[in-house]
Design a protein around this motif. Structure first.
Motif, short mmCIF file in Angstrom:
data_model
loop_
_atom_site.label_atom_id
_atom_site.label_comp_id
_atom_site.label_asym_id
_atom_site.label_seq_id
_atom_site.Cartn_x
_atom_site.Cartn_y
_atom_site.Cartn_z
N PHE A 1 -8.87 13.00 9.19
CA PHE A 1 -9.67 12.32 8.29
C PHE A 1 -10.72 11.39 9.03
CE2 PHE A 1 -6.52 13.74 5.50
CZ PHE A 1 -7.10 14.63 4.46
N SER A 2 -12.15 11.76 8.80
CA SER A 2 -13.07 10.74 9.32
C SER A 2 -12.93 9.35 8.56
CB SER A 2 -14.43 11.37 9.46
OG SER A 2 -15.03 11.13 8.13
N HIS A 3 -13.30 8.20 9.48
CA HIS A 3 -13.64 7.05 8.76
C HIS A 3 -14.53 7.13 7.58
CE1 HIS A 3 -13.62 2.66 8.63
NE2 HIS A 3 -14.90 2.82 8.46
N GLU A 4 -15.56 7.79 7.57
CA GLU A 4 -16.64 7.88 6.48
C GLU A 4 -16.03 8.69 5.13
OE1 GLU A 4 -17.26 8.70 9.61
OE2 GLU A 4 -18.39 7.05 9.70
N GLU A 5 -15.43 9.71 5.45
CA GLU A 5 -14.51 10.57 4.36
C GLU A 5 -13.61 9.47 3.65
OE1 GLU A 5 -12.57 14.87 4.51
OE2 GLU A 5 -13.32 13.85 6.29
N LEU A 6 -12.92 8.83 4.48
CA LEU A 6 -11.76 7.94 3.61
C LEU A 6 -12.52 6.70 3.13
CD1 LEU A 6 -9.46 7.63 6.80
CD2 LEU A 6 -9.11 8.85 4.84
N VAL A 7 -13.57 6.31 3.39
CA VAL A 7 -14.05 5.39 2.76
C VAL A 7 -14.71 5.66 1.56
CG1 VAL A 7 -16.45 3.69 2.86
CG2 VAL A 7 -14.80 3.96 5.00
N ARG A 8 -15.34 7.06 1.60
CA ARG A 8 -15.91 7.77 0.26
C ARG A 8 -14.76 7.99 -0.60
NH1 ARG A 8 -16.16 12.73 -1.21
NH2 ARG A 8 -15.45 13.43 1.04
N LEU A 9 -13.41 7.94 0.08
CA LEU A 9 -12.31 8.38 -1.07
C LEU A 9 -11.89 6.85 -1.60
CD1 LEU A 9 -10.74 11.15 0.71
CD2 LEU A 9 -11.68 11.40 -1.63
N GLY A 10 -12.42 5.64 -0.93
CA GLY A 10 -11.73 4.40 -1.53
C GLY A 10 -10.52 4.33 -0.63
N VAL A 11 -10.37 4.66 0.45
CA VAL A 11 -9.12 4.51 1.13
C VAL A 11 -9.78 3.57 2.53
CG1 VAL A 11 -7.08 5.69 2.61
CG2 VAL A 11 -8.31 6.89 0.62
N GLU A 12 -9.20 2.37 2.58
CA GLU A 12 -9.64 1.50 3.85
C GLU A 12 -8.53 1.61 4.91
OE1 GLU A 12 -9.90 -2.68 3.35
OE2 GLU A 12 -11.62 -2.87 4.40
N CYS A 13 -8.78 2.07 6.02
CA CYS A 13 -7.86 2.04 7.17
C CYS A 13 -8.04 1.42 8.10
CB CYS A 13 -7.64 3.45 7.28
SG CYS A 13 -6.95 4.66 5.94
N ASP A 14 -7.14 1.10 9.13
CA ASP A 14 -7.34 0.68 10.35
C ASP A 14 -7.47 2.26 11.20
OD1 ASP A 14 -4.65 1.35 10.59
OD2 ASP A 14 -4.39 -0.29 11.77
N ASP A 15 -7.01 2.12 12.44
CA ASP A 15 -7.03 3.28 13.22
C ASP A 15 -5.77 4.23 12.90
OD1 ASP A 15 -9.53 2.56 14.30
OD2 ASP A 15 -8.43 1.82 16.15
N MET A 16 -4.74 3.70 12.08
CA MET A 16 -3.65 4.22 11.74
C MET A 16 -3.44 4.81 10.36
SD MET A 16 -2.01 4.59 14.92
CE MET A 16 -0.40 4.10 14.48
N LEU A 17 -3.29 3.78 9.48
CA LEU A 17 -3.06 4.22 8.10
C LEU A 17 -3.92 2.96 7.26
CD1 LEU A 17 -0.27 2.24 7.14
CD2 LEU A 17 0.86 3.79 8.44
N GLU A 18 -3.73 3.33 5.89
CA GLU A 18 -4.47 2.52 4.71
C GLU A 18 -3.85 1.32 4.56
OE1 GLU A 18 -4.48 4.27 0.94
OE2 GLU A 18 -5.75 2.66 0.14
N ARG A 19 -4.70 0.14 4.68
CA ARG A 19 -4.21 -1.15 4.32
C ARG A 19 -3.96 -1.43 2.96
NH1 ARG A 19 -3.11 -1.12 9.15
NH2 ARG A 19 -2.77 -3.40 9.28
N TYR A 20 -3.20 -2.19 2.66
CA TYR A 20 -2.75 -2.50 1.13
C TYR A 20 -1.94 -3.92 1.35
CZ TYR A 20 -0.61 -0.92 -3.22
OH TYR A 20 -0.20 -0.86 -4.56
N PRO A 21 -2.69 -4.78 1.57
CA PRO A 21 -2.10 -6.41 1.28
C PRO A 21 -1.47 -6.76 0.13
CG PRO A 21 -4.44 -6.27 1.89
CD PRO A 21 -4.10 -4.77 1.86
N VAL A 22 -1.99 -6.19 -0.92
CA VAL A 22 -1.47 -6.73 -2.23
C VAL A 22 0.01 -5.97 -2.20
CG1 VAL A 22 -3.26 -7.34 -3.57
CG2 VAL A 22 -2.54 -4.66 -3.61
N GLY A 23 0.26 -4.82 -1.80
CA GLY A 23 1.38 -4.20 -1.72
C GLY A 23 2.53 -4.92 -0.80
#
Ligand code: BGC
Length: 431
Positions: free
Chosen positions: A302-324
């Motif tokens: 998945f491209s960075h743009e596509e993930l951002v569009r889906l509301g998925v904020e990632c580093d180069d590996m996986l989605e960040r989820y600090p509240v988790g």
């Protein structure tokens, strides 16, 4: 032991950093460290990763050359202001045959590394197994074969006897779930098998048994430096559906969670094993959400743009989820009641501002969990150095220090995040 997953509404987590101007203090004696592993930094190694060609065409042949440059690494850690270091001792260097004696030359090198760390006031945490085995273990089918258990216990017994005066913190296994799933379910790590659920489970069962036995060995041996501590490191990734209304994604996420999180926690910490460890290591990076059965991560194409569009904020590996992280720590602690060390957290990106925000948000989550009573005793940033990121080679940059891999000297340079982390370590808090 069953750990329930958090509900998610698919929303992007808001930044949870320290409130303006207020210093988030951590307790005295909190360990602030960095982490590495043998195969990823040492070079000149002979295990199943030798000759493995990563997706970027690279190998771990020289890696960061830390086999020869470990003294320099210790000096960098002093500059960073850390008081702890989690790193590996490589089994394949020390034992060339089942139940054989430990190689004294290699042992002396590690002893020297430990002496330098202790002299610098940097508390070592030694990882005994981080995704690699000696060739003679791989030849019998690795950890799918229960003969690996007595072999590892024999090695650990000799290692602990040799180093008990230099080590107080032992970490038996790093992420059994990642090791077993990447090697036997998705074929990304040697031995590159796919869909072998029985092998995956055998690896987890055998490692859990070895962990329990080694815990007893370590606790009996003690440490010349004070109360001995032993635990393993669990990678905690949330596996979640992108949409709760998609039954296939719900099922897929639940199935992966039950094997990689539920099963591993139960085998390592359930029943009689509840009292074997003295601490639990938690490695936390974020979450993976599934959409139409595909993981929404950059490494799945998945491209960075596509993930951002889906509301998925990632580093180069996986989605960040600090509240988790806050909820994970609360739930895990409630279940196991063991002191916790965050034995890995970090991000890979060329955007240092993003990495700073990620660090701050995750440290804030750790702090909130502590305020809610979770006994957390340390945090180790992954990683000290940019290094060999397994199947991705040198293309992922988790380091506080960059390494020039084109240069024979493997020149190290502090990145902007290193200065931020240094301040956190020296302040024992985050402003
Ligand atoms: C592993 C490390 C790896 C890091 C970043 C952890 O799962 O223990 O070896 O480099 O994640 O992917």
């Amino acid at each position: 032991m069953d750990i329930v997953q958090l509900e998610t509404d698919g929303q992007r987590a808001e930044s949870q950093g320290a409130p303006n101007g207020k210093l988030m203090k951590f307790p005295a004696n909190f360990l602030w460290g960095t982490a590495t592993s043998t195969t990823q930094i040492e070079g000149h190694i002979n295990n199943e990763w030798t000759g493995f060609v990563a997706r970027d065409g690279s190998t771990c042949d020289i890696a960061c050359n830390s086999y020869y440059q470990y003294a320099e690494d210790v000096r960098w850690m002093s500059k960073l202001g850390v008081n702890a270091y989690r790193f590996g001792i490589e089994w394949s260097r020390l034992q060339s045959e089942p139940r054989g004696p430990l190689n004294q030359k290699e042992l002396a090198r590690y002893a020297d590394q430990l002496d330098q760390l202790n002299a610098a006031g940097i508390v070592p945490m030694v990882v005994m197994h981080h995704f690699s085995n000696p060739a003679w273990i791989n030849a019998i089918g690795g950890w799918t074969n229960s003969a690996a258990i007595p072999a590892f216990v024999d090695y650990a017994t000799k290692l602990v006897a040799a180093l008990r005066d230099r080590v107080r913190f032992w970490n038996t296994f790093n992420e059994p779930d990642t090791y077993a799933s990447c090697g036997y379910l998705i074929g990304e790590f040697p031995p590159s098998k796919k869909g072998r659920l029985d092998s995956f489970r055998a690896v987890v069962f055998n490692m859990a048994e070895a962990h329990e036995q080694v815990c007893h060995v370590i606790r009996e041996a003690g440490s010349g430096l004070g109360k001995v501590e032993v635990g393993f490191s669990k990678n905690w990734t949330y596996f979640l559906p992108y949409r709760k209304t998609s039954p296939w994604d719900v099922l897929m996420a639940a199935a992966i969670h039950s094997q990689l999180n539920g099963l591993v926690m139960k085998r390592f910490l359930g029943g009689a094993r509840k009292t074997a460890s003295t601490f639990l290591g938690v490695n936390y990076y974020g979450r993976i959400r599934f959409r139409n059965l595909k993981p929404l991560v950059p490494t799945f194409g998945f491209s960075h743009e596509e993930l951002v569009r889906l509301g998925v904020e990632c580093d180069d590996m996986l989605e960040r989820y600090p509240v988790g992280l806050e909820s994970a720590l609360q739930q895990i602690y409630q279940q196991c009641q063991l002191p916790i060390y965050i034995t890995e957290h970090g991000s890979s990106s060329s955007d240092e501002a993003f990495r700073e925000r990620d660090l701050r948000d995750n440290l804030a989550a750790v702090h909130r969990a502590m305020e809610r009573g979770v006994d957390i005793r340390g945090f180790y940033y992954w990683s000290l150095l940019d290094n060999f990121e397994w199947q991705f080679g040198y293309s992922k940059k988790f380091g506080l220090l960059s390494v020039d891999f084109k240069d024979e000297q493997r020149t190290r340079t502090m990145k902007p995040l290193a200065h931020i982390y240094r301040k956190v370590c020296l302040d024992n808090g985050m402003g």
